[in-house]
Scaffold this motif. Structure first.
Motif, PDB file in Angstrom:
ATOM      1  N   LYS A  69       0.816  -1.211   0.000  1.00 12.32           N
ATOM      2  CA  LYS A  69       0.000   0.000   0.000  1.00 12.32           C
ATOM      3  C   LYS A  69       0.852   1.265   0.000  1.00 12.32           C
ATOM      4  N   ALA A  70       2.099   1.172  -0.371  1.00 17.50           N
ATOM      5  CA  ALA A  70       2.980   2.346  -0.387  1.00 17.50           C
ATOM      6  C   ALA A  70       2.495   3.339  -1.438  1.00 17.50           C
ATOM      7  N   GLU A  71       2.754   4.618  -1.195  1.00 17.62           N
ATOM      8  CA  GLU A  71       2.289   5.657  -2.116  1.00 17.62           C
ATOM      9  C   GLU A  71       3.092   5.711  -3.399  1.00 17.62           C
ATOM     10  N   ARG A  72       4.403   5.638  -3.303  1.00 16.19           N
ATOM     11  CA  ARG A  72       5.245   5.901  -4.478  1.00 16.19           C
ATOM     12  C   ARG A  72       5.701   4.651  -5.220  1.00 16.19           C
ATOM     13  N   VAL A  73       5.613   3.483  -4.601  1.00 17.11           N
ATOM     14  CA  VAL A  73       6.040   2.244  -5.254  1.00 17.11           C
ATOM     15  C   VAL A  73       5.018   1.156  -4.968  1.00 17.11           C
ATOM     16  N   LYS A  74       4.501   0.546  -6.014  1.00 13.98           N
ATOM     17  CA  LYS A  74       3.524  -0.538  -5.880  1.00 13.98           C
ATOM     18  C   LYS A  74       4.075  -1.783  -6.558  1.00 13.98           C
ATOM     19  N   PHE A  75       4.122  -2.880  -5.828  1.00 10.08           N
ATOM     20  CA  PHE A  75       4.470  -4.182  -6.382  1.00 10.08           C
ATOM     21  C   PHE A  75       3.169  -4.921  -6.663  1.00 10.08           C
ATOM     22  N   TYR A  76       3.108  -5.620  -7.775  1.00 13.87           N
ATOM     23  CA  TYR A  76       1.862  -6.302  -8.129  1.00 13.87           C
ATOM     24  C   TYR A  76       2.126  -7.653  -8.784  1.00 13.87           C
ATOM     25  N   LEU A  77       1.085  -8.489  -8.721  1.00 15.48           N
ATOM     26  CA  LEU A  77       1.053  -9.796  -9.380  1.00 15.48           C
ATOM     27  C   LEU A  77      -0.246  -9.892 -10.157  1.00 15.48           C
ATOM     28  N   GLY A  78      -0.225 -10.704 -11.191  1.00 13.90           N
ATOM     29  CA  GLY A  78      -1.448 -10.899 -11.959  1.00 13.90           C
ATOM     30  C   GLY A  78      -1.298 -12.042 -12.936  1.00 13.90           C
ATOM     31  N   ALA A  79      -2.392 -12.361 -13.560  1.00 14.56           N
ATOM     32  CA  ALA A  79      -2.424 -13.393 -14.596  1.00 14.56           C
ATOM     33  C   ALA A  79      -3.394 -12.924 -15.663  1.00 14.56           C
ATOM     34  N   GLY A  80      -3.155 -13.357 -16.877  1.00 16.88           N
ATOM     35  CA  GLY A  80      -4.036 -12.879 -17.934  1.00 16.88           C
ATOM     36  C   GLY A  80      -4.127 -13.825 -19.101  1.00 16.88           C
ATOM     37  N   VAL A  81      -5.000 -13.460 -20.004  1.00 17.36           N
ATOM     38  CA  VAL A  81      -5.177 -14.212 -21.240  1.00 17.36           C
ATOM     39  C   VAL A  81      -4.946 -13.269 -22.416  1.00 17.36           C
ATOM     40  N   LYS A  82      -4.410 -13.837 -23.485  1.00 12.71           N
ATOM     41  CA  LYS A  82      -4.207 -13.090 -24.718  1.00 12.71           C
ATOM     42  C   LYS A  82      -5.227 -13.604 -25.723  1.00 12.71           C
ATOM     43  N   VAL A  83      -6.020 -12.674 -26.259  1.00 16.23           N
ATOM     44  CA  VAL A  83      -7.088 -13.051 -27.178  1.00 16.23           C
ATOM     45  C   VAL A  83      -6.989 -12.225 -28.464  1.00 16.23           C
ATOM     46  N   ASN A  84      -7.553 -12.789 -29.515  1.00 12.60           N
ATOM     47  CA  ASN A  84      -7.642 -12.106 -30.802  1.00 12.60           C
ATOM     48  C   ASN A  84      -8.979 -12.501 -31.421  1.00 12.60           C
ATOM     49  N   PHE A  85      -9.969 -11.626 -31.302  1.00 12.85           N
ATOM     50  CA  PHE A  85     -11.306 -11.948 -31.777  1.00 12.85           C
ATOM     51  C   PHE A  85     -11.401 -11.971 -33.300  1.00 12.85           C
ATOM     52  N   LEU A  86     -10.393 -11.457 -33.971  1.00 14.13           N
ATOM     53  CA  LEU A  86     -10.389 -11.549 -35.431  1.00 14.13           C
ATOM     54  C   LEU A  86     -10.113 -12.978 -35.910  1.00 14.13           C
ATOM     55  N   ASN A  87      -9.703 -13.859 -35.004  1.00 14.33           N
ATOM     56  CA  ASN A  87      -9.512 -15.261 -35.380  1.00 14.33           C
ATOM     57  C   ASN A  87     -10.819 -15.899 -35.843  1.00 14.33           C
ATOM     58  N   TYR A  88     -11.951 -15.364 -35.393  1.00 13.91           N
ATOM     59  CA  TYR A  88     -13.241 -15.879 -35.847  1.00 13.91           C
ATOM     60  C   TYR A  88     -13.404 -15.748 -37.359  1.00 13.91           C
ATOM     61  N   LEU A  89     -12.715 -14.806 -37.964  1.00 16.64           N
ATOM     62  CA  LEU A  89     -12.824 -14.573 -39.403  1.00 16.64           C
ATOM     63  C   LEU A  89     -11.957 -15.521 -40.229  1.00 16.64           C
ATOM     64  N   ASN A  90     -11.128 -16.323 -39.569  1.00 16.44           N
ATOM     65  CA  ASN A  90     -10.245 -17.243 -40.268  1.00 16.44           C
ATOM     66  C   ASN A  90     -11.069 -18.334 -40.956  1.00 16.44           C
ATOM     67  N   THR A  91     -10.709 -18.669 -42.186  1.00 18.16           N
ATOM     68  CA  THR A  91     -11.449 -19.690 -42.926  1.00 18.16           C
ATOM     69  C   THR A  91     -11.120 -21.102 -42.457  1.00 18.16           C
ATOM     70  N   ASP A  92      -9.992 -21.271 -41.778  1.00 25.07           N
ATOM     71  CA  ASP A  92      -9.620 -22.578 -41.240  1.00 25.07           C
ATOM     72  C   ASP A  92     -10.302 -22.761 -39.881  1.00 25.07           C
ATOM     73  N   PRO A  93     -11.251 -23.718 -39.754  1.00 19.22           N
ATOM     74  CA  PRO A  93     -11.969 -23.886 -38.482  1.00 19.22           C
ATOM     75  C   PRO A  93     -11.066 -24.197 -37.295  1.00 19.22           C
ATOM     76  N   LYS A  95      -8.379 -22.756 -36.554  1.00 16.67           N
ATOM     77  CA  LYS A  95      -7.724 -21.522 -36.105  1.00 16.67           C
ATOM     78  C   LYS A  95      -8.715 -20.431 -35.742  1.00 16.67           C
ATOM     79  N   GLN A  96      -9.972 -20.794 -35.479  1.00 15.09           N
ATOM     80  CA  GLN A  96     -10.994 -19.789 -35.201  1.00 15.09           C
ATOM     81  C   GLN A  96     -11.163 -19.461 -33.719  1.00 15.09           C
TER      82      GLN A  96
END
Length: 154
Positions: A69-93, A95-96
């Motif tokens: 909770k320090a004011e000037r320096v914050k350490f953090y952890l997290g997890a995430g996902v990488k997505v690309n919704f344009l993959n739905y447009l791929n003609t190869d099922p 890779k959608q």
């Protein structure tokens, strides 16, 4: 155009729903980030590739947890996902699927200039694996951030 529209939409949604937002640019990785208030205990970071082809508009969504909770320096952890919704447009099922991979994030956000507490330097280490866990990379991000809002810490 679609990428810009999505960026504006995310900005408007989080402007209404959180006290402050942060904009971060990682110049060595060509990543632009919009986050909810990173000074709160729990926040969400949306990252956009800025040097990709239109057919590869990857977006990374990562909930983060501040460890101190320090004011000037914050350490953090997290997890995430990488997505690309344009993959739905791929003609190869095969890779959608919009899911591209997973990331773990460990970082620090520091305000090095006392008179500019909303200006931050961000450093992060982030192992990344694709959705099949057969390819991965250990990423290091260094960027500059600015936190919007009337007050920088709450």
């Amino acid at each position: 155009m679609l990428k810009k529209l999505f960026t504006v939409l995310v900005l408007v949604i989080f402007t209404k729903s959180s006290y402050a937002q942060a904009f971060t640019y990682y110049p060595f990785n060509s990543i632009f980030s919009i986050a909810t208030n990173p000074n709160k205990n729990i926040w969400v970071d949306f990252r956009f590739q800025t040097n990709t082809y239109f057919s590869s508009l990857s977006t990374e969504i990562s909930p983060m947890f501040n460890l101190n909770k320090a004011e000037r320096v914050k350490f953090y952890l997290g997890a995430g996902v990488k997505v690309n919704f344009l993959n739905y447009l791929n003609t190869d099922p095969s890779k959608q699927s919009p899911l591209e991979g997973y990331a773990l994030n460990a970082g620090v956000r520091a305000s090095p200039i006392e008179k500019l507490p909303r200006f931050q330097v961000v450093f992060e280490l982030s192992p990344y694996a694709n959705k099949n866990f057969d390819l991965g990379v250990f990423r290091a991000n260094l960027g500059l951030a600015y936190v919007l809002g009337k007050k920088s810490n709450k």
